[in-house]
Motif scaffolding. Structure first.
Motif, short mmCIF file in Angstrom:
data_model
loop_
_atom_site.label_atom_id
_atom_site.label_comp_id
_atom_site.label_asym_id
_atom_site.label_seq_id
_atom_site.Cartn_x
_atom_site.Cartn_y
_atom_site.Cartn_z
N GLY A 171 0.81 -1.20 0.00
CA GLY A 171 0.00 0.00 0.00
C GLY A 171 0.85 1.26 0.00
N GLN A 220 0.91 5.78 0.63
CA GLN A 220 0.29 6.94 1.25
C GLN A 220 0.59 8.17 0.41
N ARG A 270 -5.46 8.95 -6.12
CA ARG A 270 -5.96 7.58 -6.06
C ARG A 270 -6.07 6.99 -7.47
N LYS A 318 -3.76 -0.54 -1.76
CA LYS A 318 -4.48 0.38 -0.89
C LYS A 318 -3.81 1.75 -0.94
N GLY A 354 -3.69 5.31 1.05
CA GLY A 354 -4.03 6.06 2.24
C GLY A 354 -3.52 7.49 2.14
#
Length: 307
Positions: A178, A180, A226, A242, A244
């Protein structure tokens, strides 16, 4: 064949050199070390570009002088002013057109898509530095002392680019981990391909219609962070990861010990709400279109996998 002098050998400087060399021009790339990797037929010169007279001698007889320099992010306030002044001196003494790679920092926080007519209203230290650089160049242009132009792109994407879609993100994505991102993952954001910056830079340096104003680099339609991460995963052929958002408090704390992160925090406003670039003027004037988004991302993925 005409002479062209490029200051800086980052992704934009290298691509600018390659484009000019392929056109058969005499190309000189100026760096402190003089050992920058350059395209075939390009001559590298070791020079402190803050030395205006020395830079003017290097630019003697040049058709254009391209400012592709990139001081350390945390040192813009101290390193850019003498470098920018030396560029102005060199352009005035040599007669070369000064074509500068700028950015959108000078516009500050905006509520609508940015055009070249958007007022300069910086809300950051780095934004004030960039705005002043252009105002100084424009003042000399209007006084007839130099011929100047500037190209402005949004956050870069491309092989080797210092990018929010770069080192901090792509290796993790390729490993299936993932990621960020800064501020909002869902605010529309323009991304500018470094190769397209170089193409516009070469165009404005040679076209008198470009002189005396700034131009926005043709860029693809905005993508949220995103969406961009999802696009990169698709380009890499890996499963979506993912996405974040980095907590603001964490960014502030990291900034206490890391000067680069501290500078990133200052510019994070660009990811809080839509930050969109309108490049209609350059597209219509020079007939340039952005490199297709899928091609850009495929090139980025291939570059990281080759490392």
């Amino acid at each position: 064949m005409s002479k062209h002098v490029i200051v800086g050998a980052g992704p934009v400087g290298r691509e600018t050199a390659r484009l000019l060399a392929e056109r058969g021009e005499e190309v000189v790339v100026v760096t402190r070390s003089g050992t920058a990797s350059t395209a075939a037929g390009v001559r590298a010169v070791a020079l402190d570009a803050t030395d205006g007279p020395a830079l003017a001698r290097a630019a003697d007889g040049a058709a254009a002088l391209y400012n592709c320099a990139n001081p350390a992010y945390q040192r813009w306030a101290t390193d850019w002013p003498p470098l920018a002044e030396a560029m102005l001196t060199a352009a005035e003494r040599s007669g070369a057109v000064l074509a500068t790679v700028g950015n959108l920092y000078g516009y500050g926080a905006v509520a609508a898509p940015m055009t070249e007519a958007t007022p300069l209203n910086p809300n950051s230290v780095k934004g004030r530095v960039r705005a002043q650089m252009w105002q100084d160049a424009l003042a000399r242009h209007e006084a007839g002392r130099i011929r100047a132009t500037e190209v402005r792109g949004s956050d870069y994407v491309g092989p080797g680019a210092e990018s929010h879609l770069g080192d901090r993100l792509v290796p993790r994505l390729l490993a299936g981990r993932g990621v960020q991102v800064l501020r909002s993952a869902d605010a529309a954001h323009t991304w500018t391909y470094t190769g397209d910056v170089a193409r516009l830079l070469v165009a404005v340096g040679a076209d008198e219609r470009a002189w005396g104003r700034a131009w926005h680099v043709p860029s693809n339609e905005p993508r949220t962070q995103r969406e961009a991460v999802g696009d990169l995963a698709k380009a890499a052929g890996v499963a979506p990861v993912k996405v974040g958002e980095i907590p603001a408090v964490m960014l502030r704390l990291l900034g206490l010990v890391n000067p680069v992160v501290r500078e990133v925090h200052e510019m994070a406003y660009q990811f809080e709400r839509p930050f969109v670039l309108d490049s209609t003027a350059a597209r219509r004037t020079f007939g340039l279109e952005p490199t297709p988004w899928d091609e850009v991302l495929a090139e980025v993925v291939a570059w990281y996998r080759s490392r």
